[in-house]
Scaffold this active site. Structure first.
Site, PDB file in Angstrom:
ATOM      1  N   ASP A  74       0.809  -1.226   0.000  1.00 25.95           N
ATOM      2  CA  ASP A  74       0.000   0.000   0.000  1.00 25.95           C
ATOM      3  C   ASP A  74       0.842   1.276   0.000  1.00 25.95           C
ATOM      4  OD1 ASP A  74       0.955  -0.382   2.559  1.00 25.95           O
ATOM      5  OD2 ASP A  74      -0.949   0.034   3.569  1.00 25.95           O
ATOM      6  N   GLU A 126      14.316  -3.164  10.938  1.00 26.40           N
ATOM      7  CA  GLU A 126      15.238  -2.647   9.919  1.00 26.40           C
ATOM      8  C   GLU A 126      16.676  -2.646  10.428  1.00 26.40           C
ATOM      9  OE1 GLU A 126      11.192  -0.718   9.367  1.00 26.40           O
ATOM     10  OE2 GLU A 126      12.543  -1.112  11.039  1.00 26.40           O
TER      11      GLU A 126
END
Length: 356
Positions: free
Chosen positions: A208, A294
């Protein structure tokens, strides 16, 4: 002498004049009626002629409209043929590194819509391999259909998130890490199937998010690990590395957990495929603190701030936005049907991608 006497009577003269007047009026009326009848006949004949012409013109218009419909259909057919032929043209430029675009995805009301929109973006990018990993026990025909229609080189995988790590419908997005199993499944596929690949870039792209096509050109520049600004993320308009005058990274402007080794979003970096192939243990985990997915991944690849490559014109441009499709406001009954993936009518099933 007798007539002159009669004429001398005024009333007789008046009567005769009146008779003459009425006789004249009668003849005039008769002539007028005859004239009107002739005009009516002429007008009626004219109307009939115009009606026939109108019918003829209407027939011509109908034929032209029908021909126009045929021509429009032919144009659409030709457009489709052109698109199909273009899609079959070689998409590979051997001098351009491949991008391995990893997209974790899970079933929700907007999944089909989000993946459809993303497919149209990626279809414009040459030398891209789309790795879509579903959070499911089996591959979904609806997702397979999107991949097939996109004509993008792709790999369709699945990996189920453990039930104790799955969020409920009303849980905030940050409650639990998302896409862990799916990203790992894609990384393992790369390590197993692409072990002989020498060049390429790996990127994690949410279904998205919003991507400017320029970001893909930036990815291809990555030699080790590239980084760039991301819009609308972390409670900020833009999260970005802050650079020294010499172009090296000084720090990051993140306000949420800025103490993280790499306080950036998953959309903010891409790594060379050689790092993924040479670091088989560099995977994602449910056991790291919130927000550290991350950082942990990049550290396991041996990445440090000083050897990251600032891209997007030295981090002065934004080419990717961490947009999110808003959850629809549904009734409890609809949420229950969505969770169980059952009870949909045919139109709802098609919209949600459960119509097979």
């Amino acid at each position: 002498m007798f007539p002159s006497r009669l004429l001398e009577k005024w009333w007789l003269r008046a009567f005769i004049a009146l008779v003459i007047f009425f006789v004249w009026q009668l003849f005039y009326a008769i002539n007028r009626v005859q004239s009107l009848e002739e005009e009516r006949a002429t007008l009626q004949a004219t109307i009939e002629v115009l009606t026939r012409k109108s019918d003829g013109l209407r027939t011509q218009i109908f034929e032209k409209e029908r021909n126009l419909v045929r021509l429009n259909g032919k144009v659409e057919e030709i457009d489709t043929q052109i698109r199909d032929h273009l899609s079959l043209l070689p998409r590979v430029n051997r001098s351009t590194p491949f991008i391995y675009f990893i997209t974790p995805t899970h079933f929700r009301a907007a999944q089909r819509a989000d993946l459809t929109r993303l497919s149209y973006t990626l279809s414009h990018v040459p030398n891209l391999h789309w790795i879509v990993v579903e959070d499911s026990d089996e591959l979904t025909p609806s997702i397979a259909g999107i991949l097939k229609r996109s004509k993008i080189p792709n790999t369709h995988l699945n990996a189920r998130t453990p039930s104790d790590q799955k969020m409920r419908y009303d849980d905030p997005n940050w409650t639990l890490p998302r896409g862990v199993e799916q990203r790992n499944r894609a990384l393992l596929w790369i390590q197993n199937q692409l072990s002989g690949v020498k060049e390429g870039v790996v990127y994690f792209g949410d279904d998205d998010n919003t991507y400017d096509l320029k970001i893909f050109g930036e990815m291809r520049k990555v030699k080790n690990a590239g980084v760039w600004p991301v819009g609308i993320v972390g409670g900020m308009f833009v999260e970005t590395p802050i650079l020294e005058k010499n172009g090296s990274i000084s720090h990051f402007n993140a306000v949420w957990k800025p103490e993280r080794p790499f306080p950036i979003d998953m959309a903010a970096f891409a790594v060379n495929i050689s790092l993924v192939l040479s670091n088989a243990n560099a995977l994602f985990s449910f056991d790291v603190p919130r927000g550290y997915q991350e950082s942990t991944f990049l550290e396991n690849l041996g990445i440090h701030r000083y050897n990251m490559e600032p891209l997007a014109e030295m981090c002065t441009k934004v080419y990717v936005w961490h947009t999110r499709t808003e959850k629809p406001k549904l009734s409890k009954e609809s949420i229950d049907r969505l969770t169980k993936k059952t009870g949909f009518n045919s139109l709802e099933a098609h919209a949600l991608g459960v119509d097979n």
